[in-house]
Design a protein around this motif. Structure first.
Motif, PDB file in Angstrom:
ATOM      1  N   PRO A   1       0.818  -1.208   0.000  1.00  0.00           N
ATOM      2  CA  PRO A   1       0.000   0.000   0.000  1.00  0.00           C
ATOM      3  C   PRO A   1       0.853   1.261   0.000  1.00  0.00           C
ATOM      4  CG  PRO A   1      -0.822  -1.585   1.596  1.00  0.00           C
ATOM      5  CD  PRO A   1       0.489  -2.107   1.090  1.00  0.00           C
ATOM      6  N   GLU A   2       0.343   2.295  -0.586  1.00  0.00           N
ATOM      7  CA  GLU A   2       1.069   3.562  -0.666  1.00  0.00           C
ATOM      8  C   GLU A   2       1.423   4.037   0.726  1.00  0.00           C
ATOM      9  OE1 GLU A   2       0.266   8.159  -2.161  1.00  0.00           O
ATOM     10  OE2 GLU A   2      -1.142   6.550  -2.655  1.00  0.00           O
ATOM     11  N   ARG A   3       2.651   4.543   0.879  1.00  0.00           N
ATOM     12  CA  ARG A   3       3.099   5.018   2.181  1.00  0.00           C
ATOM     13  C   ARG A   3       2.179   6.121   2.700  1.00  0.00           C
ATOM     14  NH1 ARG A   3       8.996   6.800   0.956  1.00  0.00           N
ATOM     15  NH2 ARG A   3       8.091   7.105  -1.081  1.00  0.00           N
ATOM     16  N   GLY A   4       1.790   5.963   3.968  1.00  0.00           N
ATOM     17  CA  GLY A   4       0.959   6.980   4.604  1.00  0.00           C
ATOM     18  C   GLY A   4      -0.494   6.899   4.225  1.00  0.00           C
ATOM     19  N   ALA A   5      -0.852   5.971   3.336  1.00  0.00           N
ATOM     20  CA  ALA A   5      -2.238   5.874   2.913  1.00  0.00           C
ATOM     21  C   ALA A   5      -3.099   5.320   4.044  1.00  0.00           C
ATOM     22  CB  ALA A   5      -2.349   4.972   1.690  1.00  0.00           C
ATOM     23  N   GLN A   6      -4.194   5.982   4.360  1.00  0.00           N
ATOM     24  CA  GLN A   6      -5.097   5.511   5.403  1.00  0.00           C
ATOM     25  C   GLN A   6      -6.115   4.584   4.782  1.00  0.00           C
ATOM     26  OE1 GLN A   6      -6.322   8.459   8.211  1.00  0.00           O
ATOM     27  NE2 GLN A   6      -8.315   7.498   8.512  1.00  0.00           N
ATOM     28  N   ARG A   7      -6.371   3.441   5.423  1.00  0.00           N
ATOM     29  CA  ARG A   7      -7.300   2.473   4.869  1.00  0.00           C
ATOM     30  C   ARG A   7      -8.705   3.057   4.837  1.00  0.00           C
ATOM     31  NH1 ARG A   7      -3.133   0.337   7.116  1.00  0.00           N
ATOM     32  NH2 ARG A   7      -2.151  -1.528   6.256  1.00  0.00           N
ATOM     33  N   ARG A   8      -9.388   2.818   3.740  1.00  0.00           N
ATOM     34  CA  ARG A   8     -10.706   3.396   3.526  1.00  0.00           C
ATOM     35  C   ARG A   8     -11.665   2.987   4.631  1.00  0.00           C
ATOM     36  NH1 ARG A   8     -12.781   2.393  -2.381  1.00  0.00           N
ATOM     37  NH2 ARG A   8     -10.765   3.415  -2.701  1.00  0.00           N
ATOM     38  N   ASP A   9     -12.451   3.939   5.098  1.00  0.00           N
ATOM     39  CA  ASP A   9     -13.485   3.727   6.100  1.00  0.00           C
ATOM     40  C   ASP A   9     -12.921   3.278   7.449  1.00  0.00           C
ATOM     41  OD1 ASP A   9     -15.555   2.264   3.521  1.00  0.00           O
ATOM     42  OD2 ASP A   9     -15.456   4.351   4.191  1.00  0.00           O
ATOM     43  N   GLU A  10     -11.642   3.515   7.706  1.00  0.00           N
ATOM     44  CA  GLU A  10     -11.058   3.151   8.984  1.00  0.00           C
ATOM     45  C   GLU A  10     -10.293   4.329   9.567  1.00  0.00           C
ATOM     46  OE1 GLU A  10      -8.613  -0.259   8.865  1.00  0.00           O
ATOM     47  OE2 GLU A  10     -10.118  -1.562   7.942  1.00  0.00           O
ATOM     48  N   GLY A  11     -10.351   4.473  10.907  1.00  0.00           N
ATOM     49  CA  GLY A  11      -9.482   5.418  11.567  1.00  0.00           C
ATOM     50  C   GLY A  11      -8.164   4.746  11.873  1.00  0.00           C
ATOM     51  N   LEU A  12      -7.255   5.467  12.511  1.00  0.00           N
ATOM     52  CA  LEU A  12      -5.976   4.890  12.892  1.00  0.00           C
ATOM     53  C   LEU A  12      -6.177   3.903  14.036  1.00  0.00           C
ATOM     54  CD1 LEU A  12      -3.585   7.975  12.769  1.00  0.00           C
ATOM     55  CD2 LEU A  12      -3.650   6.040  11.199  1.00  0.00           C
ATOM     56  N   THR A  13      -5.620   2.717  13.892  1.00  0.00           N
ATOM     57  CA  THR A  13      -5.714   1.689  14.917  1.00  0.00           C
ATOM     58  C   THR A  13      -4.402   1.604  15.684  1.00  0.00           C
ATOM     59  OG1 THR A  13      -4.873  -0.075  13.487  1.00  0.00           O
ATOM     60  CG2 THR A  13      -7.250   0.378  13.405  1.00  0.00           C
ATOM     61  N   GLY A  14      -4.381   0.782  16.728  1.00  0.00           N
ATOM     62  CA  GLY A  14      -3.137   0.567  17.456  1.00  0.00           C
ATOM     63  C   GLY A  14      -2.049   0.017  16.557  1.00  0.00           C
ATOM     64  N   LEU A  15      -2.414  -0.874  15.648  1.00  0.00           N
ATOM     65  CA  LEU A  15      -1.423  -1.420  14.716  1.00  0.00           C
ATOM     66  C   LEU A  15      -0.896  -0.347  13.776  1.00  0.00           C
ATOM     67  CD1 LEU A  15      -2.804  -4.929  13.665  1.00  0.00           C
ATOM     68  CD2 LEU A  15      -0.935  -4.409  15.247  1.00  0.00           C
ATOM     69  N   ASP A  16      -1.764   0.563  13.344  1.00  0.00           N
ATOM     70  CA  ASP A  16      -1.316   1.659  12.482  1.00  0.00           C
ATOM     71  C   ASP A  16      -0.268   2.514  13.188  1.00  0.00           C
ATOM     72  OD1 ASP A  16      -3.058   0.977  10.373  1.00  0.00           O
ATOM     73  OD2 ASP A  16      -4.699   2.116  11.278  1.00  0.00           O
ATOM     74  N   LEU A  17      -0.490   2.775  14.474  1.00  0.00           N
ATOM     75  CA  LEU A  17       0.442   3.611  15.228  1.00  0.00           C
ATOM     76  C   LEU A  17       1.775   2.895  15.432  1.00  0.00           C
ATOM     77  CD1 LEU A  17      -2.026   5.077  17.883  1.00  0.00           C
ATOM     78  CD2 LEU A  17      -1.114   6.224  15.851  1.00  0.00           C
ATOM     79  N   LEU A  18       1.732   1.600  15.723  1.00  0.00           N
ATOM     80  CA  LEU A  18       2.967   0.834  15.857  1.00  0.00           C
ATOM     81  C   LEU A  18       3.720   0.783  14.533  1.00  0.00           C
ATOM     82  CD1 LEU A  18       1.712  -2.144  18.067  1.00  0.00           C
ATOM     83  CD2 LEU A  18       3.359  -0.374  18.750  1.00  0.00           C
TER      84      LEU A  18
END
Length: 320
Positions: free
Chosen positions: A15-32
């Motif tokens: 996935p493109e760097r920094g791209a946020q997954r559609r219809d999702e906010g940042l999760t704990g895994l995203d932050l890690l």
């Protein structure tokens, strides 16, 4: 299930760097993930000759995946290094070589057997070679003039690793002093060092074993098949199931059985045990790990049972 098959597949593209997954906010895994990618980029920007320790185990596979994401669509801008004990599981070595070829990486290998053959190291009476990795590792770092060494160590694995910083200084002899730890406030990492010294960098320090498996499931990261349940000839020793192989043979009073097991960690075959499990998919492993009350090293690594300070003693001498 075939032992040479894993039920997860690598996604067709990163996935493109920094791209946020559609219809999702940042999760704990995203932050890690974001923290780990930040650390990897910082080290590559600050140091001249970084290298990544890559054994084919799940944590080093994860760090390699994060490095690929950090520099996509370009290639990973540093080599990988494996300290080969000569007691590795065949499936792990095959996976290591396939991964290196697929990603177009340069692989550096330091072989413990070479040191035993020429007398620089002596085989231990207990047969394990994990503790013999230190000198080949330090020599490989010096030969490659590596000033930063990435590793997949996590703080939840062991009390000694819990003490360590994300950027951890090693002295001229490659040794670690737990009293000489630098503060790391506000995600600022101090990599300064004098000639002859180097640092170890741990991008997934703050991950847990469960975080690792949840991320592997989400990203569909390929792993050696040993991590999933399969039938294997094993024998019971010290509360663990040991696989029958040339590096770990049963004693006269140890009965060989055929059990469905999997490995939580895939280190030296002469000191790494399996656990009984029916988790044949990554999602099932996630559920199993969520129920576990023991770390993977505490449950399956005989070399960490030598003493309360086994890991810390090895780290002070230069072990990863």
């Amino acid at each position: 299930m075939s032992i040479d098959t894993l039920t997860t597949e690598r996604p067709s593209s990163v996935p493109e760097r920094g791209a946020q997954r559609r219809d999702e906010g940042l999760t704990g895994l995203d932050l890690l993930e974001a923290e780990a990618i930040h650390i990897i980029r910082e080290v590559v920007a600050e140091f001249e000759r970084p290298v990544l320790l890559f054994s084919g185990g799940k944590d080093s596979v994860l760090v390699l995946h994060l490095a690929a994401r950090a520099f996509a669509p370009g290639r990973i801008p540093f080599p990988v290094l494996h300290v080969d004990t000569g007691h590795n599981f065949d499936e792990v070595i095959r996976f290591r070589d396939e991964t290196v070829e697929r990603l177009g990486l340069k692989l550096e290998v330091a072989r413990v057997q070479d040191y035993i053959d020429d007398g620089r190291l002596t085989e231990r009476p207990d047969g394990t070679r994990n503790v013999l990795q230190t000198q080949p590792l330090l020599d490989a770092i010096a030969a490659g003039r590596h000033d930063a060494v990435f590793g997949g160590a996590r703080r939840d694995e062991d009390k000694a690793r819990a003490k360590e910083r994300i950027i951890s200084l090693r002295d001229e002899f490659g040794q670690w002093d737990p009293r000489n730890q630098r503060p790391e406030l506000w995600s600022l990492y101090n990599g300064r060092h004098t000639p002859g010294k180097h640092v170890r960098a741990f991008p997934i320090s703050n991950w847990t074993e469960l975080d690792v498996w949840r991320y592997i499931a989400r990203e569909r990261i390929p792993l050696p098949p040993l991590y999933l349940a399969h039938e294997r000839e094993v024998f019971r020793r010290d509360g663990m199931w040991w696989a029958v192989n040339e590096h770990a043979l049963p004693r006269a009073d140890e009965q060989v059985e055929r059990r469905t097991v999997r490995y939580r960690t895939v280190g030296d075959a002469s000191c790494t045990g399996a656990v009984e499990s029916d988790a044949a998919t990554v999602d099932q492993v996630v559920a199993e790990v969520a129920r576990s009350t023991l770390t993977e090293r505490g449950a399956t690594r005989a070399d960490d049972r030598i003493s309360e300070a086994a890991m810390e003693d090895r780290k002070k001498n230069g072990y990863f």
